[in-house]
Design a protein around this motif. Structure first.
Motif: not given
Length: 152
Positions: A74-87
């Motif tokens: 979950n820690d590995l995939i979390c940034p994918l969600l975070f940066f997608s949402y931010v962008n």
């Protein structure tokens, strides 16, 4: 000046009002998604992977992989969600995080806050340096996916 939220007026300074209206505009959000569909695809993929991990992999993965799925996936995939949402939000104001250095720096800052500040605020949390590696790896994975999608 006021910003309406659920039919309630909230006093807000002019610059913040404009930002809030942009980020809360469904039309602008949909335009942002249309500009870079990768972001919504990644958000949906992360949600699916998160539930698949929590409902299946943590329970049924081979013992050799269970530690990874329980503690780090979950820690590995979390940034994918975070940066997608931010962008998606940033594209409503015609900005986007695309530079690997910027994404890496933000990934490091977020991981440091999450791993060192969160345990202060929530004593049951623990600091795990491998989590930081997962956050950074996930951040760079986002950049790589973004980079590959931009080149097409």
């Amino acid at each position: 000046h006021c910003f309406c939220y659920r039919k309630q007026k909230i006093a807000m300074p002019q610059p913040w009002q404009a930002i809030a209206q942009r980020f809360c505009s469904m039309k602008l959000i949909l335009q942002s998604i249309a500009k870079r569909p990768l972001n919504i695809v990644l958000i949906l993929l992360v949600i699916i992977l998160y539930f698949f991990n929590n409902l299946y992999l943590k329970e049924y993965a081979p013992e050799t992989l269970k530690v990874f799925f329980v503690g780090y996936f979950n820690d590995l995939i979390c940034p994918l969600l975070f940066f997608s949402y931010v962008n998606i939000l940033l594209q409503t104001i015609n900005k986007e995080l695309t530079k690997p250095g910027t994404i890496l720096l933000i990934g490091i800052c977020v991981s440091v806050v999450w791993e060192f500040v969160a345990p202060i605020l929530k004593p049951s949390s623990v600091t795990d340096p491998v989590d930081i590696i997962c956050y950074i790896t996930g951040s760079m994975a986002y950049w790589l996916l973004l980079h590959c999608s931009v080149r097409k």
